[in-house]
Design a protein around this motif. Structure first.
Motif, PDB file in Angstrom:
ATOM      1  N   LEU A  17       0.993  -0.960   0.181  1.00 43.64           N
ATOM      2  CA  LEU A  17       0.136   0.253  -0.018  1.00 43.64           C
ATOM      3  C   LEU A  17       0.994   1.829  -0.009  1.00 43.64           C
ATOM      4  CD1 LEU A  17      -2.594  -1.490   2.700  1.00 43.64           C
ATOM      5  CD2 LEU A  17      -3.115  -1.430   0.406  1.00 43.64           C
ATOM      6  N   PRO A  18       0.569   2.576  -0.355  1.00 43.30           N
ATOM      7  CA  PRO A  18       1.817   3.692  -0.448  1.00 43.30           C
ATOM      8  C   PRO A  18       1.345   4.266   0.594  1.00 43.30           C
ATOM      9  CG  PRO A  18      -0.498   4.462  -1.054  1.00 43.30           C
ATOM     10  CD  PRO A  18      -0.954   2.555  -1.585  1.00 43.30           C
ATOM     11  N   ALA A  19       2.501   5.050   0.725  1.00 42.31           N
ATOM     12  CA  ALA A  19       2.721   5.038   2.621  1.00 42.31           C
ATOM     13  C   ALA A  19       2.012   6.344   2.869  1.00 42.31           C
ATOM     14  CB  ALA A  19       4.388   5.465   2.567  1.00 42.31           C
ATOM     15  N   GLU A  20       1.285   7.263   1.709  1.00 45.32           N
ATOM     16  CA  GLU A  20       1.004   8.126   1.694  1.00 45.32           C
ATOM     17  C   GLU A  20      -0.247   8.138   3.029  1.00 45.32           C
ATOM     18  OE1 GLU A  20       1.536  11.514   1.828  1.00 45.32           O
ATOM     19  OE2 GLU A  20      -0.926  12.168   2.082  1.00 45.32           O
ATOM     20  N   LEU A  21      -0.936   6.468   2.575  1.00 50.32           N
ATOM     21  CA  LEU A  21      -2.779   6.710   3.460  1.00 50.32           C
ATOM     22  C   LEU A  21      -2.191   6.305   4.212  1.00 50.32           C
ATOM     23  CD1 LEU A  21      -4.880   5.150   2.600  1.00 50.32           C
ATOM     24  CD2 LEU A  21      -3.840   3.123   2.145  1.00 50.32           C
ATOM     25  N   ALA A  22      -0.902   5.503   5.107  1.00 45.91           N
ATOM     26  CA  ALA A  22      -0.609   5.618   6.075  1.00 45.91           C
ATOM     27  C   ALA A  22      -0.598   7.070   7.131  1.00 45.91           C
ATOM     28  CB  ALA A  22       0.734   4.676   6.633  1.00 45.91           C
ATOM     29  N   ARG A  23      -0.337   7.794   6.501  1.00 45.39           N
ATOM     30  CA  ARG A  23       0.483   9.465   6.927  1.00 45.39           C
ATOM     31  C   ARG A  23      -1.229   9.610   6.735  1.00 45.39           C
ATOM     32  NH1 ARG A  23       5.325   8.790   4.068  1.00 45.39           N
ATOM     33  NH2 ARG A  23       4.515  10.154   1.771  1.00 45.39           N
ATOM     34  N   ARG A  24      -1.394   9.541   6.397  1.00 46.46           N
ATOM     35  CA  ARG A  24      -2.863  10.117   6.432  1.00 46.46           C
ATOM     36  C   ARG A  24      -4.072   9.940   6.820  1.00 46.46           C
ATOM     37  NH1 ARG A  24      -5.193  10.398  -0.185  1.00 46.46           N
ATOM     38  NH2 ARG A  24      -7.516  11.873   0.698  1.00 46.46           N
ATOM     39  N   PHE A  25      -3.837   8.516   7.619  1.00 44.39           N
ATOM     40  CA  PHE A  25      -4.817   7.848   8.508  1.00 44.39           C
ATOM     41  C   PHE A  25      -4.616   7.757  10.430  1.00 44.39           C
ATOM     42  CE2 PHE A  25      -7.987   4.298   9.168  1.00 44.39           C
ATOM     43  CZ  PHE A  25      -7.668   4.411  10.137  1.00 44.39           C
ATOM     44  N   ARG A  26      -2.902   8.526  10.310  1.00 37.27           N
ATOM     45  CA  ARG A  26      -2.812   7.896  11.745  1.00 37.27           C
ATOM     46  C   ARG A  26      -3.234   9.109  12.474  1.00 37.27           C
ATOM     47  NH1 ARG A  26       1.959   6.124  13.006  1.00 37.27           N
ATOM     48  NH2 ARG A  26       3.008   5.153  11.216  1.00 37.27           N
ATOM     49  N   PRO A  27      -4.099  10.406  11.947  1.00 37.14           N
ATOM     50  CA  PRO A  27      -4.875  11.105  12.911  1.00 37.14           C
ATOM     51  C   PRO A  27      -6.357   9.877  13.545  1.00 37.14           C
ATOM     52  CG  PRO A  27      -4.411  12.244  11.471  1.00 37.14           C
ATOM     53  CD  PRO A  27      -4.063  10.887  10.621  1.00 37.14           C
ATOM     54  N   HIS A  28      -6.328   9.106  13.068  1.00 34.56           N
ATOM     55  CA  HIS A  28      -7.533   8.320  13.495  1.00 34.56           C
ATOM     56  C   HIS A  28      -7.161   7.226  14.393  1.00 34.56           C
ATOM     57  CE1 HIS A  28     -10.246   9.731   9.776  1.00 34.56           C
ATOM     58  NE2 HIS A  28      -9.302  10.656   9.325  1.00 34.56           N
ATOM     59  N   ALA A  29      -6.182   7.053  14.177  1.00 40.11           N
ATOM     60  CA  ALA A  29      -5.539   5.533  15.091  1.00 40.11           C
ATOM     61  C   ALA A  29      -6.115   5.797  16.116  1.00 40.11           C
ATOM     62  CB  ALA A  29      -3.896   5.633  15.366  1.00 40.11           C
ATOM     63  N   ASP A  30      -5.937   6.828  17.437  1.00 38.95           N
ATOM     64  CA  ASP A  30      -6.272   5.974  18.713  1.00 38.95           C
ATOM     65  C   ASP A  30      -8.198   6.949  18.737  1.00 38.95           C
ATOM     66  OD1 ASP A  30      -4.278   7.089  19.997  1.00 38.95           O
ATOM     67  OD2 ASP A  30      -4.331   9.615  19.625  1.00 38.95           O
ATOM     68  N   ARG A  31      -8.857   6.969  18.126  1.00 34.83           N
ATOM     69  CA  ARG A  31     -10.516   7.086  17.512  1.00 34.83           C
ATOM     70  C   ARG A  31     -10.415   5.282  17.502  1.00 34.83           C
ATOM     71  NH1 ARG A  31     -12.869  10.755  13.082  1.00 34.83           N
ATOM     72  NH2 ARG A  31     -11.044  11.779  14.560  1.00 34.83           N
ATOM     73  N   LEU A  32      -9.992   4.695  16.536  1.00 38.52           N
ATOM     74  CA  LEU A  32      -9.852   3.199  15.640  1.00 38.52           C
ATOM     75  C   LEU A  32      -9.551   1.704  16.365  1.00 38.52           C
ATOM     76  CD1 LEU A  32     -10.566   1.196  13.699  1.00 38.52           C
ATOM     77  CD2 LEU A  32      -7.943   0.961  13.537  1.00 38.52           C
ATOM     78  N   ALA A  33      -8.710   2.237  17.772  1.00 34.26           N
ATOM     79  CA  ALA A  33      -8.293   2.486  18.589  1.00 34.26           C
ATOM     80  C   ALA A  33      -9.408   1.105  19.723  1.00 34.26           C
ATOM     81  CB  ALA A  33      -6.853   2.036  20.059  1.00 34.26           C
ATOM     82  N   THR A  34      -9.882   2.751  20.069  1.00 35.22           N
ATOM     83  CA  THR A  34     -11.100   2.774  21.172  1.00 35.22           C
ATOM     84  C   THR A  34     -12.239   2.355  20.091  1.00 35.22           C
ATOM     85  OG1 THR A  34     -10.869   5.204  21.343  1.00 35.22           O
ATOM     86  CG2 THR A  34     -12.566   4.214  21.950  1.00 35.22           C
ATOM     87  N   ARG A  35     -12.437   2.283  19.630  1.00 34.77           N
ATOM     88  CA  ARG A  35     -13.783   1.382  18.316  1.00 34.77           C
ATOM     89  C   ARG A  35     -13.281   0.079  18.783  1.00 34.77           C
ATOM     90  NH1 ARG A  35     -16.469   3.532  13.549  1.00 34.77           N
ATOM     91  NH2 ARG A  35     -16.314   5.740  14.758  1.00 34.77           N
ATOM     92  N   ILE A  36     -12.019  -0.377  18.272  1.00 36.29           N
ATOM     93  CA  ILE A  36     -11.925  -2.347  18.128  1.00 36.29           C
ATOM     94  C   ILE A  36     -12.697  -2.554  19.749  1.00 36.29           C
ATOM     95  CG2 ILE A  36      -9.886  -2.981  18.369  1.00 36.29           C
ATOM     96  CD1 ILE A  36      -8.949  -2.362  15.769  1.00 36.29           C
ATOM     97  N   LEU A  37     -11.296  -1.785  20.884  1.00 37.61           N
ATOM     98  CA  LEU A  37     -11.636  -2.028  22.125  1.00 37.61           C
ATOM     99  C   LEU A  37     -13.271  -1.587  22.107  1.00 37.61           C
ATOM    100  CD1 LEU A  37     -11.154  -2.534  24.709  1.00 37.61           C
ATOM    101  CD2 LEU A  37     -10.854  -0.029  24.791  1.00 37.61           C
TER     102      LEU A  37
END
Length: 396
Positions: A17-37
């Motif tokens: 996958l393109p590295a740019e995708l990870a950079r755009r998604f990083r602001p969502h990391a905490d929200r995703l972790a909360t959703r998973i929990l």
């Protein structure tokens, strides 16, 4: 035995996958972790509680770092080689020591993976990402879940084996894992086999057992046999039944099909079904009976509901007859099908006069008409009648 996740399928997919995708998604990391929990606590009753103490700390940290690990992999940010493996190995150990179940642990991983995919799918659609990129993301998520789940299962089973104490108990637990439905993960089986000092065979046979005497004599079998004589339904797993069964003279044995180790639960199912049919008198009683010798019977009688449905359709013309007439004409119809309509053969098979055969066949022709000449209908009739004959039930 912790493997290096960096060489896994999930990492290869993330790297595509393109590295740019990870950079755009990083602001969502905490929200995703909360959703998973949240999803894990909603979907798995055992986790629907405040996550406190060391247990809660490990679970929360694992979810957060799992999300970060995926993003790091897309950007090819190298971590300490065994860092992730050790973390999820520790999750499994901690769950075991806190009294959690292995099934709930695996269910938590599945729920977390599904929550992650829903979030990523919504993100991807909002960003108008190409469908092929979303497909790769989904494949990577579930491959990653499989990898980290295997680490935790390995940690759980090894912690369990150490706590169990004796080799015999470890082997009993191994047998349970191998025969579990749904199947246990290969990692769990391999870890417990190592702890139980049992070499994993490629092919096995599962044998369902029933005591022939009030006193249950424990046989002396090889180290490659897993045996449970204390459960409600005794059984054993062996790579060589012809070697082991003669050593069990005080037990009735129903031998399941020879299968790969991963299909042992299927072998046990048919072994127990064979034993059940033998108890019911459908299969002739013997000290040792092989499911492989009764495959047609097992197939015909595997689902009584379907037999009744098929019978109601195929033998509907019998419905207006008396019970005595039904049995007599069903017997004649089955003989007629087996003998291809040869009157003299039917008469010999049923021990009746040929003229009686002709009279009954005339009745069957009147009842079934052109269906007697249809090969598919004849096959259905014979299957249904054979099943009723085995069960000793009335065809209707």
């Amino acid at each position: 035995m912790i493997r290096d996740m960096a060489t896994g399928q999930a990492r290869r997919l993330w790297l595509s996958l393109p590295a740019e995708l990870a950079r755009r998604f990083r602001p969502h990391a905490d929200r995703l972790a909360t959703r998973i929990l949240d999803e894990i606590q909603h979907a798995v009753p055992e986790y629907a509680k405040p996550l406190e103490g060391q247990f809660g700390e490990v679970i929360v940290r694992a979810i957060e770092q799992a999300v970060v690990s995926c993003l790091d992999s897309i950007e090819d940010t190298r971590s300490t080689p065994d860092r992730w493996g050790k973390l999820f190995h520790e999750v499994g150990k901690r769950v075991y020591h806190d009294g959690g179940s292995l099934n709930s642990l695996q269910a938590a991983y599945r729920a977390g993976g599904q929550a992650a995919w829903r979030y990523v799918s919504n993100f991807g659609q909002s960003m108008r990402l190409p469908v092929p990129m979303l497909c790769v993301s989904a494949e990577a998520i579930f491959a990653y879940v499989d990898e980290i789940s295997s680490y935790s299962v390995e940690g759980y089973t090894l912690a369990q084996a150490r706590a169990t104490g004796t080799l015999e108990r470890r082997r009993r637990r191994l047998l349970e894992l191998i025969l579990a439905t749904p199947p246990s993960s290969p990692a769990a089986v391999a870890s417990m086999a190592e702890a139980a000092q049992w070499r994993l065979p490629e092919w096995v046979t599962v044998v369902a057992l029933e005591p022939l005497t009030e006193e249950q004599f424990a046989p002396t079998l090889g180290d490659d046999v897993l045996l449970d004589l204390e459960g409600a339904e005794p059984c054993l797993i062996t790579p060589d039944p012809s070697r082991d069964l003669p050593e069990m003279p005080h037990w009735r044995a129903a031998v399941g099909p020879r299968v790969r180790l991963s299909d042992a639960a299927t072998s046990l199912h048919w072994a127990r079904r064979t034993l059940e049919l033998m108890r019911g008198g459908v299969i002739p009683a013997a000290q040792v009976v092989h499911a492989a010798d009764h495959l047609t019977t097992l197939w015909l009688l595997q689902e009584r509901f379907l037999l009744d449905e098929l019978s109601a359709r195929v033998l509907a013309p019998f419905a207006s007859l008396t019970a005595k007439q039904q049995l007599r004409l069903a017997e004649t119809l089955l003989a007629w099908l087996k003998c291809n309509g040869a009157t003299l053969e039917i008469a010999r098979l049923l021990d009746i006069h040929p003229q009686t055969v002709r009279y009954r066949v005339a009745q069957l022709t009147e009842l079934f008409g052109a269906r007697l000449g249809d090969p598919q209908e004849r096959l259905k009739m014979q299957i249904t009648l054979e099943a009723h004959h085995l069960l000793g039930t009335k065809p209707e």
